[in-house]
Scaffold this motif. Structure first.
Motif, PDB file in Angstrom:
ATOM      1  N   THR B  74       0.798  -1.222   0.000  1.00 51.46           N
ATOM      2  CA  THR B  74       0.000   0.000   0.000  1.00 51.46           C
ATOM      3  C   THR B  74       0.833   1.276   0.000  1.00 51.46           C
ATOM      4  OG1 THR B  74      -0.128  -0.207   2.396  1.00 51.46           O
ATOM      5  CG2 THR B  74      -1.985  -1.049   1.144  1.00 51.46           C
ATOM      6  N   THR B  75       2.152   1.154  -0.030  1.00 51.90           N
ATOM      7  CA  THR B  75       2.975   2.363   0.018  1.00 51.90           C
ATOM      8  C   THR B  75       3.930   2.398  -1.166  1.00 51.90           C
ATOM      9  OG1 THR B  75       4.499   1.171   1.447  1.00 51.90           O
ATOM     10  CG2 THR B  75       2.955   2.650   2.519  1.00 51.90           C
ATOM     11  N   ARG B  76       4.233   3.570  -1.587  1.00 53.38           N
ATOM     12  CA  ARG B  76       5.215   3.780  -2.664  1.00 53.38           C
ATOM     13  C   ARG B  76       6.141   4.913  -2.236  1.00 53.38           C
ATOM     14  NH1 ARG B  76       3.474  -0.239  -4.026  1.00 53.38           N
ATOM     15  NH2 ARG B  76       2.535  -0.953  -5.969  1.00 53.38           N
ATOM     16  N   PRO B  77       7.269   4.603  -1.591  1.00 58.21           N
ATOM     17  CA  PRO B  77       8.155   5.678  -1.137  1.00 58.21           C
ATOM     18  C   PRO B  77       8.732   6.468  -2.306  1.00 58.21           C
ATOM     19  CG  PRO B  77       9.185   3.540  -0.849  1.00 58.21           C
ATOM     20  CD  PRO B  77       7.789   3.279  -1.284  1.00 58.21           C
ATOM     21  N   ALA B  78       8.969   7.728  -2.047  1.00 57.04           N
ATOM     22  CA  ALA B  78       9.552   8.578  -3.084  1.00 57.04           C
ATOM     23  C   ALA B  78      10.977   8.124  -3.370  1.00 57.04           C
ATOM     24  CB  ALA B  78       9.564  10.016  -2.593  1.00 57.04           C
ATOM     25  N   PRO B  79      11.456   8.359  -4.618  1.00 56.60           N
ATOM     26  CA  PRO B  79      12.844   7.957  -4.912  1.00 56.60           C
ATOM     27  C   PRO B  79      13.824   8.731  -4.040  1.00 56.60           C
ATOM     28  CG  PRO B  79      11.814   9.064  -6.796  1.00 56.60           C
ATOM     29  CD  PRO B  79      10.770   8.953  -5.746  1.00 56.60           C
ATOM     30  N   PRO B  80      14.905   8.099  -3.640  1.00 54.87           N
ATOM     31  CA  PRO B  80      15.873   8.776  -2.770  1.00 54.87           C
ATOM     32  C   PRO B  80      16.672   9.817  -3.543  1.00 54.87           C
ATOM     33  CG  PRO B  80      16.666   6.629  -3.376  1.00 54.87           C
ATOM     34  CD  PRO B  80      15.315   6.743  -3.984  1.00 54.87           C
TER      35      PRO B  80
END
Lengths: 63, 600
Positions: B74-80
């Motif tokens: 359910t999550t999609r972290p932003a690119p580092p």
């Protein structure tokens, strides 16, 4: 400590005349052993933790 | 600097942790109370309370894994953050520790990675160092010969180094420590690999850019994909790692923030941070709990975090590969080492100054090995409860003529069973549905094949679970009692095990299963049917060990690295073919034209 038998004894990156450098460069970096003592609450430490905020509230020096 | 890891803020990390803990606590308390009600129907006794406590712990552990999967879904972290695509300036060394490995296969991987780096145009900034701890003199001689071939083929003089320690003090951690103490100041970053690791040059360069972009990033871990599996066991594990692990890893990355993991390989370190923070002392006392720290990677990650460095898992990085065990015995051997290392972390749980999440990571490692024992204890306690169960008293009150029937709480027991089964299966089911909806199944041979593979994997892992549970139980007991494991030799080199070897390795499991089933039949025949799903695979363990070690020919368990292989995998095979004439199983042969090391 290390066995580099059979490996040419050169440290430079370009390897010098006609050779190749198979040996790691001498560029030491200290790696101190870390302290891994367990955290153990002492009576004195606990008292200090509790009394310090009290001192701050009452304005007492605590000394 | 961001307060957390993969682009999510500190609040995001805390929220993710809180959510996972809440789900786990709620699920385990529900299971605990349901079981107590079930047990109380005919009078609560000590065994009921003990079993309810075991259910509480086991359900917490299952729910924790499920919550991790749900977070990943359910999550999609932003690119580092990453440095701009200008030329990299940091100097990096790729460390390849070897210990009696096949030098041909290992050095072919190095040649492939070097060629892959050359294709990026950044190879001048990256060197390789083979750190040999090999004890076998014949293999050591082959290492030298093949090193000469590697240098010649890759024209790598001064870029690829080799050294062998005369004593392998501290094992792999000591090997890397010795390198740092001797040569660490020559480079900024080190990419730590295992002998079976393989990485794309572009991935290595991307990691360097990310390290350059974040000066407080002390360690960057990738999620290695398993490749090269051939056996039924190996290919099923490879499929599970490719299909499910990325989702669970994303969930993990969401929770750990700046206190990420180090899995010992396919990870880049900032050498000065590592040197200043990660010198590991030997623990006082004898093994298994004293002596050198075995599972050093978790401890090094915790020490980096303690010193204020960020440790991060970037699960979005592709092009990172490793090989896995081809049979259950090799898996169990590796697991035996990891078991000892993780249990040893019990001594480090309360080390001064560690981050709370680092302590929890140690606790998770310990739980992962002792949780199966909770299930075993629950089964044994359930049998005992049947044996020692007092007969029902329908007239508990004297002089009262009407019988008192116990409440029928079977519905709660069935509900509890369904709930626990759901915790086991639901995350996998949701990952499969997500893969179908997102089109990710294309990498696994399309919707039909991926669905069939996932179904077979579920059945396969269910059958294997009791066998692995027994191996794990033995490992924990061996560690606790300081006993070393005994394993049959496997000299075939291809991982295949005969039925005889299956009996040698798992005959004791078959005997335990048969004895358990017979014992239960004698004392509590009503439980036999309930125990069959556990006891039957145990009875067949030698057969399962042997059968699953054979080559898979089913066409199932296809993974993306087979349908669309990463270029570095193809390169490695080409080099192996050129060196030995075999792309898959190289022999330990001397290289042509390299009869002696090439002295200058």
């Amino acid at each position: 400590m290390t066995d580099t038998a059979g490996i040419p004894d050169r440290a430079s990156r370009d390897g010098g005349a006609g050779g190749w450098a198979g040996r790691l460069p001498d560029a030491p970096l200290a790696m101190p052993k870390q302290r891994l003592e367990p955290w153990a609450p002492s009576v004195r430490g606990l008292l200090a933790a509790v009394l310090r905020p009290l001192d701050a509230r009452t304005g007492r020096s605590g000394g | 600097m961001s307060g957390a890891g993969r682009g999510q803020g500190r609040d995001g990390v805390l929220g993710a942790r809180l959510l996972a803990f809440s789900i786990s606590v709620l699920a385990s308390l529900t299971a605990f109370l349901l079981f107590l009600q079930f047990g109380a129907a005919d009078g609560l006794d000590g065994l009921d309370i003990g079993r309810a406590a075991l259910i509480l712990l086991s359900t917490f552990w299952l729910a924790w894994g499920a919550a991790q999967g749900l977070l990943g879904l359910t999550t999609r972290p932003a690119p580092p953050p990453r440095a701009p695509a200008a030329a990299i300036t940091a100097r990096t060394v790729v460390l390849v520790p070897v210990y009696n490995e096949d030098p041909v296969a290992t050095f072919a991987r190095i040649a492939a990675m070097d060629a892959s780096l050359e294709a990026t145009g950044e190879e001048a900034q990256v060197d390789f160092a083979i750190l040999s701890d090999t004890r076998n003199e014949t293999i050591a001689e082959h290492e030298r010969l093949w090193f000469a071939r590697l240098i010649r083929d890759r024209r790598a003089a001064g870029r690829i180094f080799y050294r062998r320690r005369s004593e392998n003090i501290g094992k792999k951690a000591g090997n890397i420590e010795e390198f740092i103490q001797r040569s660490g100041a020559a480079w900024d970053f080190a990419l730590i690999l295992d002998a079976d690791s393989l990485m794309e040059g572009a991935t290595i360069v991307e990691m360097i850019r990310r390290m350059e972009a974040e000066p407080r990033l002390g360690l960057l871990q990738t999620l290695p994909r398993v490749i090269g599996a051939r056996s039924r066991f190996g290919r099923t594990m490879q499929f599970a790692a490719a299909f499910y692990s990325p989702v669970f890893a994303r969930g993990l990355a969401m929770m750990q923030g700046r206190t990420g993991p180090f899995w010992g390989h396919n990870a880049m370190i900032r050498i000065r941070a590592f040197a200043a923070s990660c010198g590991l002392p030997a623990l006082d006392g004898p093994p298994p709990f004293g002596g050198h720290i075995l599972s050093h990677d978790y401890v090094e990650a915790a020490l980096l975090a303690r010193a204020g460095w960020t440790v991060r898992l970037d699960d979005d990085l592709g092009g990172s590969f490793e090989e896995g065990p081809e049979n259950i015995v090799d898996h169990a051997k590796r697991d035996r080492r990891w078991c000892q290392g993780n249990l040893q972390h019990g001594r480090l749980l309360f080390v001064r100054g560690l981050k709370g999440w680092s302590r929890w990571t140690f606790a998770q490692g310990i739980l992962s090995y002792i949780a199966p024992l909770f299930w075993l204890a629950f089964i044994l306690a359930s049998v005992a409860a049947q044996v020692f169960h007092a007969p029902l008293d329908y007239f508990p009150e004297a002089n009262w003529p009407f019988p008192a029937f116990p409440l029928d709480e079977r519905a709660k027991a069935i509900g509890l069973g369904v709930g626990i089964f759901g915790l086991l299966v639901l995350p996998k089911l949701l990952v499969a549905l997500d893969a179908l909806a997102s089109g990710r199944v294309r990498g696994f041979g399309g919707a039909a094949r991926a669905t069939a593979s996932a179904t077979v994997e579920l059945a396969f892992s269910s059958i294997l679970a009791p066998v692995l549970l027994m191996f794990q139980t033995r490992s924990v007991l061996q560690v606790l009692f300081g006993i070393d494991g005994g394993w049959p030799a496997n000299n075939r080199g291809d991982g295949r095990l005969s039925l005889r070897q299956g009996v040698e390795a798992a005959g004791w499991i078959a005997l335990s299963g048969a004895a358990g089933l017979a014992g239960v039949y004698l004392v509590a025949p009503g439980l036999v049917l309930w125990l069959v799903p556990v006891a039957l695979p145990m009875c067949l363990a030698p057969l399962i060990v042997s059968w699953t070690s054979r080559d898979s020919r089913s066409g199932l368990m296809t993974v993306p690295s087979e349908l669309d292989p990463s270029p570095v995998i193809g390169r490695q095979r080409e080099i192996l073919r050129a060196w030995t004439g075999a792309a898959e199983s190289p022999a330990r042969a001397a290289p042509a034209g390299a009869a002696a090391p090439a002295h200058a």
